[in-house]
Design a protein around this motif. Structure first.
Motif, PDB file in Angstrom:
ATOM      1  N   THR A 553      -6.412  11.540   2.004  1.00 20.91           N
ATOM      2  CA  THR A 553      -6.841  10.229   1.507  1.00 20.91           C
ATOM      3  C   THR A 553      -6.964  10.301  -0.005  1.00 20.91           C
ATOM      4  N   TYR A 554      -6.388   9.305  -0.689  1.00 22.38           N
ATOM      5  CA  TYR A 554      -6.560   9.272  -2.142  1.00 22.38           C
ATOM      6  C   TYR A 554      -6.614   7.826  -2.617  1.00 22.38           C
ATOM      7  N   GLU A 555      -7.119   7.658  -3.838  1.00 25.40           N
ATOM      8  CA  GLU A 555      -7.270   6.345  -4.441  1.00 25.40           C
ATOM      9  C   GLU A 555      -5.957   5.899  -5.063  1.00 25.40           C
ATOM     10  N   VAL A 556      -5.593   4.653  -4.841  1.00 25.13           N
ATOM     11  CA  VAL A 556      -4.356   4.120  -5.392  1.00 25.13           C
ATOM     12  C   VAL A 556      -4.311   4.344  -6.902  1.00 25.13           C
ATOM     13  N   GLY A 557      -3.150   4.756  -7.388  1.00 24.79           N
ATOM     14  CA  GLY A 557      -2.970   4.952  -8.822  1.00 24.79           C
ATOM     15  C   GLY A 557      -3.254   6.343  -9.322  1.00 24.79           C
ATOM     16  N   ASP A 606       1.413   2.339  -2.472  1.00 20.62           N
ATOM     17  CA  ASP A 606       0.469   1.230  -2.461  1.00 20.62           C
ATOM     18  C   ASP A 606      -0.625   1.489  -1.439  1.00 20.62           C
ATOM     19  N   SER A 607      -1.741   0.779  -1.563  1.00 19.45           N
ATOM     20  CA  SER A 607      -2.843   0.997  -0.636  1.00 19.45           C
ATOM     21  C   SER A 607      -2.419   0.600   0.779  1.00 19.45           C
ATOM     22  N   VAL A 632      -4.033   5.632   1.585  1.00 18.60           N
ATOM     23  CA  VAL A 632      -4.184   5.276   0.172  1.00 18.60           C
ATOM     24  C   VAL A 632      -5.173   4.120   0.108  1.00 18.60           C
ATOM     25  N   THR A 633      -6.303   4.374  -0.488  1.00 16.04           N
ATOM     26  CA  THR A 633      -7.368   3.388  -0.543  1.00 16.04           C
ATOM     27  C   THR A 633      -7.384   2.679  -1.891  1.00 16.04           C
ATOM     28  N   ASN A 634      -7.932   1.521  -1.896  1.00 17.63           N
ATOM     29  CA  ASN A 634      -8.163   0.795  -3.143  1.00 17.63           C
ATOM     30  C   ASN A 634      -9.621   0.376  -3.166  1.00 17.63           C
ATOM     31  N   THR A 635     -10.454   1.238  -3.695  1.00 25.20           N
ATOM     32  CA  THR A 635     -11.878   0.956  -3.774  1.00 25.20           C
ATOM     33  C   THR A 635     -12.128  -0.158  -4.774  1.00 25.20           C
ATOM     34  N   GLY A 715      -4.970  -5.532  -6.525  1.00 28.96           N
ATOM     35  CA  GLY A 715      -5.339  -6.510  -5.518  1.00 28.96           C
ATOM     36  C   GLY A 715      -6.812  -6.596  -5.196  1.00 28.96           C
ATOM     37  N   GLU A 716      -7.641  -5.741  -5.791  1.00 28.42           N
ATOM     38  CA  GLU A 716      -9.082  -5.812  -5.571  1.00 28.42           C
ATOM     39  C   GLU A 716      -9.763  -6.410  -6.808  1.00 28.42           C
TER      40      GLU A 716
END
Length: 878
Positions: A553-557, A606-607, A632-635, A715-716
């Protein structure tokens, strides 16, 4: 000054009438004067109070310029039946012109609606084209009718309801009834209402409900009912907080509400369900919500709810189920959710007749049962889920659940009875690629036929795979079964433990592979007393995969994310491999004898959730596989510092707003700033951790809502609002106006007015704007000095019974508040034309001048009857 004016009225009335001849007429006129004066005095009193306790109208032009604090106005109801312009012209709490840039605005009103004739506090209906705002209002005690509300919109579009408190009403807090579209309901409080907090009913589409609080309402915090489509419900908080009122549901969609977005809400501590979809609610997106500690389900789909997307939600510690699909709920996608700690029931439950659903990438841990299929649930896909530490079963299919796919999941349920359990005529299912460990039974079938069990890793259970006495024609191959404490396999039925080419790996197989083809030369006897055998046992297992990478798991970007497989090729010949991402090949190659490292970089996605699978040929027609899920998460960005609401005095400087935020992604974020809905800054760059400073100096007196929205570029977005109130203690001096002389003929109407201050001193050099019958005659006004102003008007006469003619004046002078006067003049032409009346008949011209002016909250009004005498030639000769 009013007393002087009344004396002049009385004097002219007494000495200008033939009392003996017109006694009855005089009585009628005097009664009219008394009645008119009583209305005017009452009007002035209410305006002096600054509060309207009923439906009495204000026309205080100055109040429209300066916003008041909440509660400045009080009333028992407001009703706008599409008549916005009339409302704006009549009430001080309403301003604007209904355009997008200057919407009609109702604000700062406190309403006890217990005596409202409409049953509502604020009722707007049949408003389809105007834009309007209702904000900073407090409404309570609205009526007990099921369709009553604190604020009610009916057949109404383009409204914004913000920062209102609609709590403690007898039915609904905020109610949109029948064909309400394109409205925004944000930042409101709707608590302790006896029915719904916020309710959309029948054909209410394309509305946005965001950032509201709806606690302790008896039925639902937010409810959509009967064909409400394409609405956005986001960022709201709905639940129960220590009240005697128990809210049944947090967010409820009922009876054919489709294509709605429910995202980022918190729906905790509800009596039944956090988020609830009733019959026939289809194609809704339920994502990123939190629905914990509810007494029933976190998310509940009742019946015939199809093609909904339920993703990224957290549904933990509910008394029954985390996510529940009741009956005939088909083709739904349930992905990326966390449903843990639902101890009495299941993390996810499909009750009956639920088909073609996709359940992927979820976490179902620490529940009584991880996943439960109740009966007649067919063609569902259960892919890549983590199902661990549940009390009884990892996944349980009960009663004729056929043709389902259970693939790529982990079932590590320490102390549970079974990792995977198919019970009672669950046939033709595919169970593949799962990791099943630390269960009493790893995979268990009872009275189930024709299922395929392949490619699973089953270890550290009491019994690895067990098939009961009534299980027939199931086929099991390519499974890796080892280190199970009692039996690796147990079969009391009649089943196939190989496909004719390859069987399973057993760590307790004692045969040999004399021809080195990777297949044991003698069968493996499967315990259970039925004589079942694996005729093609696999000889190698640990020689292929040296390590199996964990899910990632990782953060987008962000960058630097790899999947690494280390593979040993024990043969003397090259082996081929293929890596797939969601079924598409991304890398192929050969594995040479010895140790091989296969590295797949997964940056730049992408997330979403991605499945990476490696397939390695063993050189003997078989295939080893392993799968890794990449999430892929987008916090959301978060505010680390936000400004408080504050006020300052007109002219003060150094007033600023400052926001600081944190964002885990590396993309360049931007922010947009609005003031009272109007954009000030659009998509300006900003940096995580650095303050965004905004000067708010130079504003006029009023209240301003500064709203910032920060978009992380993926997108967040997050929003925050700060209110700035600008006050002014400067009270301009007041102007007073008196009409002191006038004469009227068929050739001219002459009027002389006095303009003076509170001390009675005349005001010279004032600017007078004047309109006679709607025509600008300002150029005809002459300054006579000493505060006297003369105007000669073109005569307009009216017959008895006709409306009088309007003369309007606005007087301005430096250092004084503007003065507005409306004067109505009625002149009877028949009376003016009578030149031959006898002296005793006194020909009369009756001019009624009703003047109204408002300044500084003090109303000055009066009715003057001027009785003019036109002498005949006979009188003139005397």
């Amino acid at each position: 000054m009013k007393k002087n004016l009344i004396k002049k009225i009385r004097k002219k009335t007494i000495f200008g009438l033939n009392i003996m001849r017109n006694k009855s007429k005089l009585q009628i006129i005097l009664l009219g004067i008394i009645f008119a004066l009583s209305i005017i005095v009452n009007y002035d009193f209410i305006d002096d109070q600054g509060a309207n306790e009923g439906t009495i109208e204000h026309r205080d032009e100055t109040n429209l310029k300066n916003l008041k604090n909440s509660g400045y106005w009080t009333t028992n109801f407001i009703h706008v039946d599409g008549n916005w312009s009339n409302t704006e012209g009549s009430y001080s709490w309403c301003s604007g012109d209904g355009s997008w840039n200057n919407p009609y605005t109702i604000e700062n009103v406190t309403i006890d609606a217990s005596t409202s004739p409409t049953g509502n506090g604020i009722f707007i209906n049949n408003s389809k084209n105007e834009y309007f705002i209702i904000r900073n209002c407090t409404i309570f005690n609205a009526g007990s009718g099921i369709y009553d509300g604190g604020i009610k919109l009916e057949n109404t579009n383009n409204g914004t309801l913000s920062n209102n408190n609609c709590s403690n009403n007898l039915q609904n807090g905020i109610f949109l009834f029948s064909n309400c579209k394109n409205n925004t309901i944000s930042g409101n409080t709707a608590n302790n209402n006896l029915y719904q907090g916020i309710w959309l009913y029948t054909g209410c589409n394309n509305n946005t409900i965001s950032g509201n609080s709806a606690y302790n309402n008896v039925y639902s915090g937010i409810r959509l009912f009967d064909g409400c489509h394409d609405n956005i419900i986001s960022g709201n908080t709905v639940g129960n907080l220590g009240s005697s009122l128990d809210q049944d549901r947090g967010i409820s969609l009922e009876t054919g509400c489709n294509y709605n977005i429910i995202s980022g809400n918190t729906a905790n501590y509800n009596l039944n369900h956090g988020i609830y979809l009733d019959i026939g609610c289809n194609n809704n997106a339920i994502s990123g919500n939190t629905a914990n500690y509810n007494w029933q389900q976190g998310i509940y789909l009742l019946d015939n709810c199809n093609e909904n997307i339920i993703s990224g939600n957290t549904v933990n510690d509910n008394d029954k189920n985390g996510i529940y699909l009741n009956n005939y709920c088909n083709e739904n996608t349930i992905s990326g959710n966390t449903a843990n700690g639902n101890r009495d029931k299941q993390g996810l439950a499909l009750a009956t007749f639920c088909d073609n659903n996709i359940i992927s990438g979820n976490t179902f841990n620490d529940n009584y049962i991880g996943i439960y299929f109740g009966g007649e649930c067919h063609n569902n896909t259960f892919l890549g889920n983590a199902v661990n530490d549940n009390d009884k079963y990892g996944i349980y299919l009960l009663g004729t659940c056929n043709e389902n796919i259970i693939s790529g999941n982990t079932f590590s349920n320490i102390g549970a009875l079974r990792g995977i359990f198919l019970n009672s005529e669950c046939d033709n299912n595919a169970i593949s690629g799962n990791t099943v460990n630390n269960n009493y039974r790893g995979i268990n079938l009872y009275n189930c036929d024709n299922n395929t069990i392949k490619g699973n890793i089953v270890f550290d259970n009491n019994v690895g795979i067990q098939l009961g006495v009534d299980c027939f024609d199931n086929i099991l191959f390519y499974n890796y079964i080892f280190n199970n404490s009692n039996n690796n396999g147990y079969d009391s039925g009649s089943n196939y433990w190989d496909n004719g080419v390859i069987g399973n790996y057993w760590d307790d197989y004692t045969g040999i592979d004399a021809d080195y083809d990777g297949i044991g030369d003698t069968p493996y006897d499967v315990p259970g007393g039925a004589g079942n055998k694996d005729n093609k046992p696999i000889m190698i297992y640990e020689d292929i995969f040296f390590n199996l990478p964990d899910d990632l798991t990782y953060e987008v970007g962000t960058v630097g994310h790899n999947i690494t497989w280390i593979v040993i090729n024990p043969s003397m010949l090259p082996l081929t491999f293929n890596v797939y991402m969601d079924g598409t090949s991304v890398k192929t190659g050969q594995l040479f004898p010895a140790i091989n490292e296969i590295v797949i970089n997964v940056d730049g996605l992408d997330s979403s959730i991605y499945g990476f699978t490696i397939e390695v040929a063993d050189g003997n027609g078989g295939m080893f596989t392993d799968g890794v899920w990449v999430t892929v998460t987008n916090t959301k960005p978060i505010f680390t510092a936000t400004p408080n609401d504050f006020s300052y005095e007109v002219g003060e400087t150094g007033n600023n707003l400052s926001w600081t935020f944190s964002d885990a992604s590396t993309n360049d974020p931007t922010y947009t700033l609005t003031r009272n809905v109007l954009p000030l800054i659009i998509d300006d760059p900003c940096i995580s951790g650095e303050a965004i400073n905004i000067s708010v100096d130079g504003l006029g007196a009023g209240s301003y809502c500064f709203t910032i929205e920060i978009d992380d570029g993926y997108g967040e977005a997050i929003m925050d609002c700060a209110w700035v109130t600008v006050t002014s203690e400067i009270i301009p001096n007041l102007l007073f106006v008196e009409i002191i002389d006038q004469s009227f003929t068929l050739e001219y109407f002459n009027i002389t007015s006095s303009v003076y201050n509170e001390s009675g001193q005349g005001i010279d050099s004032a600017t007078i704007q004047m309109w006679w019958n709607g025509i600008d005659v300002s150029n005809n006004v002459v300054d006579l000095g000493n505060g006297l102003y003369f105007v000669s008007l073109e005569p307009i006469v009216v017959a008895p019974g006709e409306d009088p003619i309007l003369l309007t004046m606005i007087i301005s002078a430096e250092g004084f508040r503007d003065k507005s006067i409306e004067t109505y003049i009625a002149v009877d032409p028949d009376t003016m034309s009578k030149d031959d009346e006898e002296l005793s008949e006194f020909p009369l011209i009756i001019i009624i001048i009703a003047s109204t002016s408002i300044a500084g909250g003090i109303g000055v009004a009066g009715i003057t009857i001027f009785l003019l005498r036109k002498r005949s030639r006979l009188n003139a000769s005397n």
